[in-house]
Scaffold this motif. Structure first.
Motif, PDB file in Angstrom:
ATOM      1  N   PHE A 271      64.360  88.991  54.083  1.00 43.65           N
ATOM      2  CA  PHE A 271      64.800  88.192  55.487  1.00 43.65           C
ATOM      3  C   PHE A 271      64.258  88.056  55.575  1.00 43.65           C
ATOM      4  O   PHE A 271      63.456  86.425  56.279  1.00 43.65           O
ATOM      5  CB  PHE A 271      66.055  88.555  56.055  1.00 43.65           C
ATOM      6  CG  PHE A 271      66.779  87.968  57.417  1.00 43.65           C
ATOM      7  CD1 PHE A 271      67.181  87.384  57.353  1.00 43.65           C
ATOM      8  CD2 PHE A 271      65.595  87.991  58.287  1.00 43.65           C
ATOM      9  CE1 PHE A 271      67.793  86.569  57.955  1.00 43.65           C
ATOM     10  CE2 PHE A 271      66.118  86.912  59.441  1.00 43.65           C
ATOM     11  CZ  PHE A 271      67.187  86.253  59.758  1.00 43.65           C
ATOM     12  N   GLY A 272      62.644  88.918  56.357  1.00 42.28           N
ATOM     13  CA  GLY A 272      61.928  88.552  57.574  1.00 42.28           C
ATOM     14  C   GLY A 272      60.787  87.654  56.354  1.00 42.28           C
ATOM     15  O   GLY A 272      59.634  86.861  56.503  1.00 42.28           O
ATOM     16  N   VAL A 273      60.718  87.811  54.989  1.00 42.58           N
ATOM     17  CA  VAL A 273      59.880  86.905  54.150  1.00 42.58           C
ATOM     18  C   VAL A 273      60.404  85.025  54.622  1.00 42.58           C
ATOM     19  O   VAL A 273      60.142  84.190  54.216  1.00 42.58           O
ATOM     20  CB  VAL A 273      59.635  87.198  53.032  1.00 42.58           C
ATOM     21  CG1 VAL A 273      59.296  85.642  52.076  1.00 42.58           C
ATOM     22  CG2 VAL A 273      59.064  88.492  52.381  1.00 42.58           C
ATOM     23  N   GLY A 274      61.613  84.569  53.983  1.00 45.40           N
ATOM     24  CA  GLY A 274      61.809  83.984  54.756  1.00 45.40           C
ATOM     25  C   GLY A 274      61.843  83.731  56.077  1.00 45.40           C
ATOM     26  O   GLY A 274      61.180  82.255  56.498  1.00 45.40           O
ATOM     27  N   VAL A 275      61.976  84.666  57.233  1.00 44.56           N
ATOM     28  CA  VAL A 275      61.357  83.435  58.116  1.00 44.56           C
ATOM     29  C   VAL A 275      59.649  83.504  58.486  1.00 44.56           C
ATOM     30  O   VAL A 275      60.053  82.873  59.334  1.00 44.56           O
ATOM     31  CB  VAL A 275      62.359  85.262  59.511  1.00 44.56           C
ATOM     32  CG1 VAL A 275      61.228  84.845  61.028  1.00 44.56           C
ATOM     33  CG2 VAL A 275      63.332  84.804  59.877  1.00 44.56           C
ATOM     34  N   GLY A 276      59.484  84.497  57.867  1.00 43.20           N
ATOM     35  CA  GLY A 276      58.101  83.891  58.294  1.00 43.20           C
ATOM     36  C   GLY A 276      57.153  82.570  57.379  1.00 43.20           C
ATOM     37  O   GLY A 276      56.304  81.801  57.855  1.00 43.20           O
ATOM     38  N   LEU A 277      58.255  82.780  56.091  1.00 50.42           N
ATOM     39  CA  LEU A 277      57.809  81.650  55.592  1.00 50.42           C
ATOM     40  C   LEU A 277      58.390  79.921  56.510  1.00 50.42           C
ATOM     41  O   LEU A 277      57.813  79.026  56.315  1.00 50.42           O
ATOM     42  CB  LEU A 277      58.249  81.049  54.194  1.00 50.42           C
ATOM     43  CG  LEU A 277      57.852  82.321  53.200  1.00 50.42           C
ATOM     44  CD1 LEU A 277      58.811  81.977  51.564  1.00 50.42           C
ATOM     45  CD2 LEU A 277      56.215  81.270  52.750  1.00 50.42           C
ATOM     46  N   ALA A 278      59.572  79.718  56.945  1.00 49.03           N
ATOM     47  CA  ALA A 278      60.019  78.539  58.266  1.00 49.03           C
ATOM     48  C   ALA A 278      58.658  78.671  58.959  1.00 49.03           C
ATOM     49  O   ALA A 278      58.833  77.910  59.381  1.00 49.03           O
ATOM     50  CB  ALA A 278      60.815  79.308  58.386  1.00 49.03           C
ATOM     51  N   SER A 279      58.442  80.061  59.622  1.00 47.76           N
ATOM     52  CA  SER A 279      57.488  79.531  60.515  1.00 47.76           C
ATOM     53  C   SER A 279      56.033  79.167  59.402  1.00 47.76           C
ATOM     54  O   SER A 279      55.519  77.734  60.752  1.00 47.76           O
ATOM     55  CB  SER A 279      56.922  81.190  61.099  1.00 47.76           C
ATOM     56  OG  SER A 279      57.700  82.140  61.597  1.00 47.76           O
TER      57      SER A 279
ATOM     58  N   ALA B 273      68.740  83.066  53.342  1.00 54.42           N
ATOM     59  CA  ALA B 273      67.201  82.742  54.607  1.00 54.42           C
ATOM     60  C   ALA B 273      66.090  82.980  53.690  1.00 54.42           C
ATOM     61  O   ALA B 273      65.006  81.985  53.455  1.00 54.42           O
ATOM     62  CB  ALA B 273      67.096  83.694  55.379  1.00 54.42           C
ATOM     63  N   ALA B 274      65.799  83.595  52.483  1.00 49.44           N
ATOM     64  CA  ALA B 274      64.598  83.437  51.626  1.00 49.44           C
ATOM     65  C   ALA B 274      64.906  81.656  51.174  1.00 49.44           C
ATOM     66  O   ALA B 274      63.602  81.400  50.855  1.00 49.44           O
ATOM     67  CB  ALA B 274      64.509  84.311  50.490  1.00 49.44           C
ATOM     68  N   ALA B 275      65.407  81.383  50.456  1.00 50.67           N
ATOM     69  CA  ALA B 275      65.533  80.450  50.169  1.00 50.67           C
ATOM     70  C   ALA B 275      65.205  79.060  50.363  1.00 50.67           C
ATOM     71  O   ALA B 275      64.471  78.383  50.740  1.00 50.67           O
ATOM     72  CB  ALA B 275      67.040  79.966  49.271  1.00 50.67           C
ATOM     73  N   THR B 276      66.250  79.155  51.938  1.00 48.04           N
ATOM     74  CA  THR B 276      65.606  78.511  53.333  1.00 48.04           C
ATOM     75  C   THR B 276      63.544  78.611  53.546  1.00 48.04           C
ATOM     76  O   THR B 276      63.484  77.181  53.393  1.00 48.04           O
ATOM     77  CB  THR B 276      65.943  78.842  54.561  1.00 48.04           C
ATOM     78  OG1 THR B 276      67.489  78.761  54.207  1.00 48.04           O
ATOM     79  CG2 THR B 276      65.430  77.809  55.437  1.00 48.04           C
ATOM     80  N   GLY B 277      63.472  79.492  53.664  1.00 44.45           N
ATOM     81  CA  GLY B 277      61.768  80.072  53.837  1.00 44.45           C
ATOM     82  C   GLY B 277      60.907  78.840  52.619  1.00 44.45           C
ATOM     83  O   GLY B 277      60.327  78.600  52.507  1.00 44.45           O
ATOM     84  N   LEU B 278      61.560  79.381  51.629  1.00 38.57           N
ATOM     85  CA  LEU B 278      60.671  79.182  50.348  1.00 38.57           C
ATOM     86  C   LEU B 278      60.877  77.552  49.805  1.00 38.57           C
ATOM     87  O   LEU B 278      60.013  76.768  49.801  1.00 38.57           O
ATOM     88  CB  LEU B 278      61.541  79.461  48.840  1.00 38.57           C
ATOM     89  CG  LEU B 278      61.169  81.225  48.543  1.00 38.57           C
ATOM     90  CD1 LEU B 278      61.857  80.908  47.250  1.00 38.57           C
ATOM     91  CD2 LEU B 278      59.780  80.990  48.605  1.00 38.57           C
ATOM     92  N   VAL B 279      61.088  76.718  51.012  1.00 38.27           N
ATOM     93  CA  VAL B 279      62.024  74.961  50.816  1.00 38.27           C
ATOM     94  C   VAL B 279      60.851  74.889  52.019  1.00 38.27           C
ATOM     95  O   VAL B 279      60.154  73.528  51.989  1.00 38.27           O
ATOM     96  CB  VAL B 279      62.864  74.832  51.025  1.00 38.27           C
ATOM     97  CG1 VAL B 279      63.151  73.545  51.313  1.00 38.27           C
ATOM     98  CG2 VAL B 279      63.797  75.976  50.013  1.00 38.27           C
ATOM     99  N   LEU B 280      61.028  75.534  53.210  1.00 41.52           N
ATOM    100  CA  LEU B 280      60.087  74.833  54.205  1.00 41.52           C
ATOM    101  C   LEU B 280      58.658  75.378  54.009  1.00 41.52           C
ATOM    102  O   LEU B 280      58.101  74.019  54.232  1.00 41.52           O
ATOM    103  CB  LEU B 280      60.532  75.803  55.301  1.00 41.52           C
ATOM    104  CG  LEU B 280      62.316  75.208  56.560  1.00 41.52           C
ATOM    105  CD1 LEU B 280      62.768  76.158  57.092  1.00 41.52           C
ATOM    106  CD2 LEU B 280      62.177  74.474  56.434  1.00 41.52           C
ATOM    107  N   GLY B 281      58.900  76.384  53.439  1.00 37.57           N
ATOM    108  CA  GLY B 281      57.097  76.992  53.170  1.00 37.57           C
ATOM    109  C   GLY B 281      56.306  75.867  52.051  1.00 37.57           C
ATOM    110  O   GLY B 281      55.138  75.340  52.224  1.00 37.57           O
ATOM    111  N   GLY B 282      57.353  75.726  51.512  1.00 38.41           N
ATOM    112  CA  GLY B 282      56.617  74.620  50.377  1.00 38.41           C
ATOM    113  C   GLY B 282      56.443  73.031  50.640  1.00 38.41           C
ATOM    114  O   GLY B 282      55.295  72.810  50.255  1.00 38.41           O
ATOM    115  N   LEU B 283      57.209  72.261  51.748  1.00 35.26           N
ATOM    116  CA  LEU B 283      57.529  71.699  52.921  1.00 35.26           C
ATOM    117  C   LEU B 283      56.286  71.742  53.361  1.00 35.26           C
ATOM    118  O   LEU B 283      55.976  70.048  54.044  1.00 35.26           O
ATOM    119  CB  LEU B 283      58.090  71.162  53.438  1.00 35.26           C
ATOM    120  CG  LEU B 283      60.020  70.400  51.631  1.00 35.26           C
ATOM    121  CD1 LEU B 283      61.009  70.213  52.732  1.00 35.26           C
ATOM    122  CD2 LEU B 283      58.966  69.569  51.047  1.00 35.26           C
ATOM    123  N   ALA B 284      55.773  72.851  54.316  1.00 38.65           N
ATOM    124  CA  ALA B 284      54.464  72.625  55.480  1.00 38.65           C
ATOM    125  C   ALA B 284      53.675  71.582  54.813  1.00 38.65           C
ATOM    126  O   ALA B 284      53.082  70.954  56.081  1.00 38.65           O
ATOM    127  CB  ALA B 284      54.061  74.286  55.522  1.00 38.65           C
TER     128      ALA B 284
END
Length: 221
Positions: free
Chosen positions: A56-64, A125-136
């Protein structure tokens, strides 16, 4: 050796080690280790609290990271606001929406316990963060080079919508699989609860993003 019947030829070289014809179709054992992304999204049994919180923390960090990309348009304090605002929606859905869903599901005698719900939430949350991190990187390019605030806001919102929809999909898929794996067929009430949660999660995430992301307010004006 009987008279007049020659002995069969002895296999030589690689022919002696060749497997039978039926065994040739069996796939070889995969080599190496799964990638970081696959390991992050893999379903682990039994689920451990430490692993789920870490995921969950990884997902939150990638979303940041996506939030930092959106804040690059204005810079300064906007970087911090967006970096905190984007994952705030993920945290809000996990802390408010998922517990409420569990309470509703218990009314329909759904065989779902909190550890499984936590594991599904962490994977979403991890899946969401991965997508957001990839689109950043692409988001940073669009919002910095766009001449219109409205265009920048729409592009930023598009990335949030795609990642959020995927996260909700992963969460609902895992919860539905957990219900079916325990032998409980999805009754009408359980299906309605999951569908209602999807609508609630989308509305809550949009409300959090609208209240915390200056780029969306600036684009709407």
């Amino acid at each position: 050796m009987e008279a007049g019947i020659p002995d069969p030829p002895e296999p030589r070289g690689d022919a002696a080690a060749a497997p039978p014809a039926g065994a040739a179709a069996a796939p070889a054992a995969p080599g190496g280790h799964p990638g970081w992304t696959a390991a992050l999204l893999a379903e682990r049994s039994p689920a451990l609290l430490r692993d789920d919180l870490s995921r969950f923390g990884v997902g939150v960090g990638l979303a940041s990271l996506y939030g930092l990309a959106l804040g690059a348009r204005q810079g300064g304090v906007s970087l911090v606001q967006h970096a905190a605002g984007v994952p705030a929606a993920v945290i809000a859905v996990a802390c408010l929406g998922v517990p409420a869903l569990l309470i509703v599901l218990t009314l329909f005698d759904a065989p779902l316990d909190p550890p499984r719900a936590l594991s599904a939430t962490a994977r979403a949350a991890a899946a969401t963060g991965l997508v957001l991190g990839g689109l950043a990187p692409a988001a940073a390019l669009f919002v910095v080079t766009s001449a219109s605030d409205l265009t920048a806001a729409l592009m930023g919102l598009l990335g949030l919508a795609v990642a959020g929809a995927l996260g909700v999909h992963v969460l609902l898929r895992d919860l539905r699989a957990a219900l079916q794996r325990d032998g409980g067929l999805l009754l009408a009430g359980q299906g309605a609860a999951l569908l209602g949660f999807a609508g609630f999660a989308v509305a809550l995430a949009l409300r959090v993003w609208w209240g915390t992301l200056p780029i969306l307010k600036g684009g709407a004006l």
